[in-house]
Design a protein around this motif. Structure first.
Motif, PDB file in Angstrom:
ATOM      1  N   ASN A   1      47.554  39.735  23.745  1.00 40.85           N
ATOM      2  CA  ASN A   1      48.628  39.345  22.842  1.00 40.85           C
ATOM      3  C   ASN A   1      48.824  37.839  22.890  1.00 40.85           C
ATOM      4  O   ASN A   1      48.640  37.204  23.935  1.00 40.85           O
ATOM      5  CB  ASN A   1      49.933  40.052  23.234  1.00 40.85           C
TER       6      ASN A   1
ATOM      7  N   VAL B   1      51.844  33.403  19.127  1.00 39.43           N
ATOM      8  CA  VAL B   1      51.782  32.855  17.775  1.00 39.43           C
ATOM      9  C   VAL B   1      50.878  33.759  16.950  1.00 39.43           C
ATOM     10  O   VAL B   1      50.126  34.568  17.507  1.00 39.43           O
ATOM     11  CB  VAL B   1      51.251  31.398  17.776  1.00 39.43           C
ATOM     12  N   PRO B   2      50.912  33.644  15.623  1.00 36.64           N
ATOM     13  CA  PRO B   2      50.022  34.474  14.802  1.00 36.64           C
ATOM     14  C   PRO B   2      48.553  34.226  15.137  1.00 36.64           C
ATOM     15  O   PRO B   2      48.168  33.142  15.597  1.00 36.64           O
ATOM     16  CB  PRO B   2      50.357  34.045  13.376  1.00 36.64           C
ATOM     17  N   ARG B   3      47.731  35.227  14.898  1.00 33.10           N
ATOM     18  CA  ARG B   3      46.299  35.119  15.188  1.00 33.10           C
ATOM     19  C   ARG B   3      45.639  34.039  14.335  1.00 33.10           C
ATOM     20  O   ARG B   3      44.585  33.513  14.702  1.00 33.10           O
ATOM     21  CB  ARG B   3      45.616  36.467  14.941  1.00 33.10           C
ATOM     22  N   GLN B   4      46.208  33.728  13.196  1.00 40.19           N
ATOM     23  CA  GLN B   4      45.754  32.597  12.384  1.00 40.19           C
ATOM     24  C   GLN B   4      46.934  31.663  12.235  1.00 40.19           C
ATOM     25  O   GLN B   4      47.923  31.984  11.586  1.00 40.19           O
ATOM     26  CB  GLN B   4      45.226  33.060  11.024  1.00 40.19           C
ATOM     27  N   TYR B   5      46.817  30.490  12.867  1.00 41.21           N
ATOM     28  CA  TYR B   5      47.952  29.582  12.939  1.00 41.21           C
ATOM     29  C   TYR B   5      47.596  28.303  12.196  1.00 41.21           C
ATOM     30  O   TYR B   5      46.575  27.669  12.459  1.00 41.21           O
ATOM     31  CB  TYR B   5      48.291  29.265  14.388  1.00 41.21           C
TER      32      TYR B   5
ATOM     33  N   ILE C   1      41.864  33.405  18.426  1.00 42.40           N
ATOM     34  CA  ILE C   1      42.887  32.911  17.516  1.00 42.40           C
ATOM     35  C   ILE C   1      42.267  31.753  16.739  1.00 42.40           C
ATOM     36  O   ILE C   1      41.469  30.979  17.278  1.00 42.40           O
ATOM     37  CB  ILE C   1      44.148  32.460  18.285  1.00 42.40           C
TER      38      ILE C   1
END
Length: 432
Positions: A233, A236-240, A310
């Motif tokens: 986990n 932050v989002p997996r695509q930042y 990420i």
């Protein structure tokens, strides 16, 4: 006579077969009725008998709690002459008393035994015995758990059966409780857990209870379950997405593991391995920080590894090369020229070389090598960046002359270029 009754009116006493009830003093009385005189003579008849049976003042089986005083046990029988009594421990064979009373006092668990009272009539070589059994209730003082205080299993494996045993009389009653969850998991001596999972980890307590002595004691063991990682986990989002010049928050990589996983970050774009930590710290970023970063979580306990990546996207402004204008100026001094430090030529892609072609009357060229100060050249030229307007200095013998370039166009040569950032040096600049 003992009873005072006349047994015969003749001078002959015939008793027949004797028993203990005919024992006593018999008196013969002779009377002369003519002279009113009489004479008496007596004799004692003793009948030896017994013992027929032996009795005690307690039940044939009785119980005493350890530390308490045992009741005084009296052994009785009917004998003539009086019987001799002996008490012995039938379990060990030891003589406990040579009287009709057995006084054991304060008892302990080792006094649990069968005791025999023997009544003997030595005159007729006859004896009788009776037995009583005394149980001493005790315990538990402690319990023994078959597993050590801590043990480890791997998730999915069979957990060992755990046995709890206390020294009790009567036999203890047992219960197992998972203290972590607070649930009772077994009501017997052995705890059978079966195939283990992470939720079964915890402290298991065995309680041994003796209702007869009103005593109970506990024993425990702690089971650790090795598990994970199952998934990773991020905070932050997996695509930042971030804009160049902004600070990227520290990216935390975490996984549910026991024991705790170790983490490795890898920059998948450049193949770099970052320090072993669960955090990725990029700070203030430029366009080159963009790319894919992979977090590897490794559990040394079971050898399992899990990887998840990420993607960092850096938005940055591009410059139209056809709208660049370059100016070159000079500064003169009394004894020589002051050379300023080379800074930047701006292009669109990282590490590309550019060739700048000037349309005009001036035709000057200079070669500036990366990481080389301008003062190292006899005919040096330094480029600095000031919001995409460029100036330069050119030294000619003893004087510094000002050269100004306008209407400049930038053209890439055939695959011989390198992208430059605002803080990088120029590899090759050709002005024609």
């Amino acid at each position: 006579m003992t009873t005072g009754t006349i047994v015969t009116p003749t001078n002959v006493l015939v008793l027949g077969p004797v028993d203990r009830h005919k024992a006593g003093v018999y008196m013969c009385k002779a009377i002369n009725h003519g002279m009113t005189h009489s004479r008496n003579i007596s004799t004692r008849i003793i009948v030896n008998y017994g013992p027929d049976s032996v009795n005690v003042n307690v039940s044939s089986k009785f119980n005493v709690t350890e530390g308490h005083v045992a009741p005084r046990i009296t052994c009785t029988t009917s004998c003539w002459p009086e019987c001799a009594y002996t008490w012995r421990n039938a379990t060990s064979g030891a003589t406990m008393a040579t009287s009709r009373v057995l006084d054991l006092g304060h008892v302990n668990r080792y006094m649990t035994a069968t005791y025999t009272c023997k009544a003997s009539n030595n005159d007729i070589s006859l004896h009788k015995e009776t037995n009583i059994t005394m149980n001493v209730y005790y315990g538990p003082d402690r319990v023994h758990v078959s597993q050590p205080s801590e043990f480890i299993v791997t998730e999915g494996q069979l957990a060992p059966n755990i046995t709890c045993k206390g020294d009790c009389l009567p036999e203890c009653l047992y219960s197992w409780t998972n203290l972590t969850s607070g649930t009772t998991v077994a009501l017997r001596e052995s705890l059978v857990l079966g195939h283990s999972n992470r939720y079964m980890a915890g402290v298991y307590m065995c309680k041994a209870n003796n209702a007869a002595t009103c005593r109970n004691v506990n024993g425990s063991t702690r089971m650790f379950v090795i598990y994970g990682p199952d998934s990773l986990n991020f905070n932050v989002p997996r695509q930042y997405t971030v804009t160049e010049g902004e600070v990227v928050p520290t990216v935390t990589c975490s996984a549910d593991c026991w024991p705790g996983c170790t983490y490795t970050w890898r920059n998948m774009t450049y193949g770099d391995t970052l320090p072993n930590t669960g955090m990725l710290t990029l700070g203030r970023v430029n366009k080159y920080a963009a790319g894919e970063y992979s977090c590897d979580a490794y559990n040394n306990g079971n050898g399992l590894k899990k990887s998840t990546s990420i993607r960092i996207i850096v938005n940055y402004a591009s410059i139209d090369s056809h709208q660049q204008t370059i100016f070159i100026s000079a500064v003169t001094g009394g004894c020589g020229a002051c050379i300023v430090i080379l800074i930047a030529v701006v292009c669109c892609c990282r590490r590309y070389r550019h060739r700048c072609t000037r349309t005009g009357q001036q035709n000057e060229s200079a070669i500036i090598r990366k990481d080389t100060a301008a003062s190292h050249f006899s005919n040096a030229e330094t480029i600095t960046n000031a919001e995409h307007t460029y100036t330069g200095l050119q030294r000619d013998q003893q004087n510094v002359r000002v050269v100004e370039y306008q209407n400049v166009t930038v053209e890439p040569t055939d695959h011989d270029y390198e992208q430059l950032d605002d803080d990088l040096y120029v590899n090759q600049l050709s002005i024609s």
